[in-house]
Enzyme design. Structure first.
Site, PDB file in Angstrom:
ATOM      1  CB  CYS A  27       7.902 -31.137  20.927  1.00 41.57           C
ATOM      2  SG  CYS A  27       7.887 -29.346  20.718  1.00 41.57           S
ATOM      3  CG  HIS A  30      11.926 -31.673  23.400  1.00 38.89           C
ATOM      4  ND1 HIS A  30      11.936 -32.139  22.111  1.00 38.89           N
ATOM      5  CD2 HIS A  30      11.213 -30.517  23.376  1.00 38.89           C
ATOM      6  CE1 HIS A  30      11.277 -31.297  21.326  1.00 38.89           C
ATOM      7  NE2 HIS A  30      10.836 -30.307  22.068  1.00 38.89           N
ATOM      8  CD  GLU A  43      13.601 -35.317  22.287  1.00 40.42           C
ATOM      9  OE1 GLU A  43      12.892 -35.484  23.287  1.00 40.42           O
ATOM     10  OE2 GLU A  43      13.360 -34.448  21.413  1.00 40.42           O
TER      11      GLU A  43
END
Lengths: 224, 79
Positions: A85, A194, A196
């Site tokens: 991002c 994302h 994560e």
């Protein structure tokens, strides 16, 4: 394996990225943008967030931070780098990846669970997947529309450097549904979604994101 | 102190959704004669001594604008 996670002023997802590294079996190492020390890490993650409040352009000022000069130099000799991002925006601004990320075509911030297709399973960050595999990972961005000149897009496609593409709807108007691209050597990868945030069943829509972090650990073992 | 102005606009081939939103608002406000709007950035730099055109061009092209998506115009003092 020591995986550095760089914190810039305004980074938000550095702690989640470090957690993802740990869950994947790596040792996260916190790095500060203002230093000139990569602390001998084996790979680097540039996390999401709003470095410098997105002033000037998203990622523009962070890309000129002291530590980024070291990241650019190390990437030229094969250091694996993942930008997520805002980290993807920083990599484009730093010239490590082609193209740019601009205001979403619909002007809205978009936050949702997003279908993706892994196009390349041979980059340093995607080797745990299989080519064509469909996964679900959150997206959350306001300036995530990937753009480049048509000739550059053709070249990227021709060289097979589109790593991940949006499926089930394009969340931001990105050219050719591009969600992530890689460097020519496949060691530097930028992703708008994302991973994560998709590493545990309790908090994510899937655990598909873990694959990006296990990939680099596998790649590093293979290269030693 | 000399003042240098730098204008940055998106390249014509890069779509500008912010400009389009402004255009939509102008239509609603009764200004149908405005055909298009492109939004950009305007930087005003005060510099010491005589501006160095080459240095300012470098500043404009490497930091103030992203040449992948933006065109830049540098306006040096004329007096």
């Amino acid at each position: 394996m020591r995986i550095g996670v760089i914190t810039f002023p305004g980074s938000l997802d550095d702690v989640d990225a470090a957690r993802a590294v740990r869950l994947a079996g790596g040792e996260p190492v916190s790095l500060w943008h203002g230093e000139h020390d990569l602390e001998d890490v084996d790979a680097v993650v540039l996390p999401g967030g709003f470095s410098y409040g997105d002033y000037l352009r998203a990622g523009a000022i962070a890309a000129r931070s002291p530590l980024m000069a070291d990241v650019v130099a190390a990437a030229s000799t094969g250091l694996p780098v993942l930008g997520i991002c805002n980290g993807f925006q920083v990599l484009c601004e730093a010239g490590l990846l082609p193209g740019a990320l601009t205001r979403n075509s619909h002007l809205h911030f978009r936050n949702r669970d997003q279908g993706l297709r892994v196009e390349r399973a041979d980059s340093a960050w995607t080797s745990s997947f299989s080519a064509g595999q469909e996964i679900v990972v959150p997206v959350k961005n306001g300036e995530g529309r990937y753009v480049a000149a048509d000739a550059d897009l053709d070249r990227l496609e021709g060289e097979g450097r589109v790593v991940v593409r949006y499926t089930g709807g394009n969340p931001n108007g990105s050219s050719r549904d591009i969600a992530g691209v890689m460097s020519a050597d496949g060691r530097v990868v930028g992703l708008m979604p994302h991973p994560e945030h998709a590493v545990e069943d309790l908090t994510g829509p899937s655990t598909d994101g873990l694959g990006f972090f296990t990939s680099v650990l596998t790649s590093l073992v293979g290269s030693r | 102190m000399p003042v240098v102005v730098v204008d940055v606009v998106l390249k014509p081939e890069i779509s500008d959704p912010q400009g389009q939103a402004v255009l939509g608002a102008l239509g609603r406000l009764g200004h149908p004669g405005v055909r298009s709007v492109r939004q950009g950035k305007h930087f005003v730099l005060e510099v010491d001594g005589t501006p160095d055109a080459a240095e300012l061009r470098e500043i404009a092209e490497t930091l103030l604008a992203n040449p992948v998506i933006e065109d830049v115009e540098l306006h040096l003092p004329t007096d």
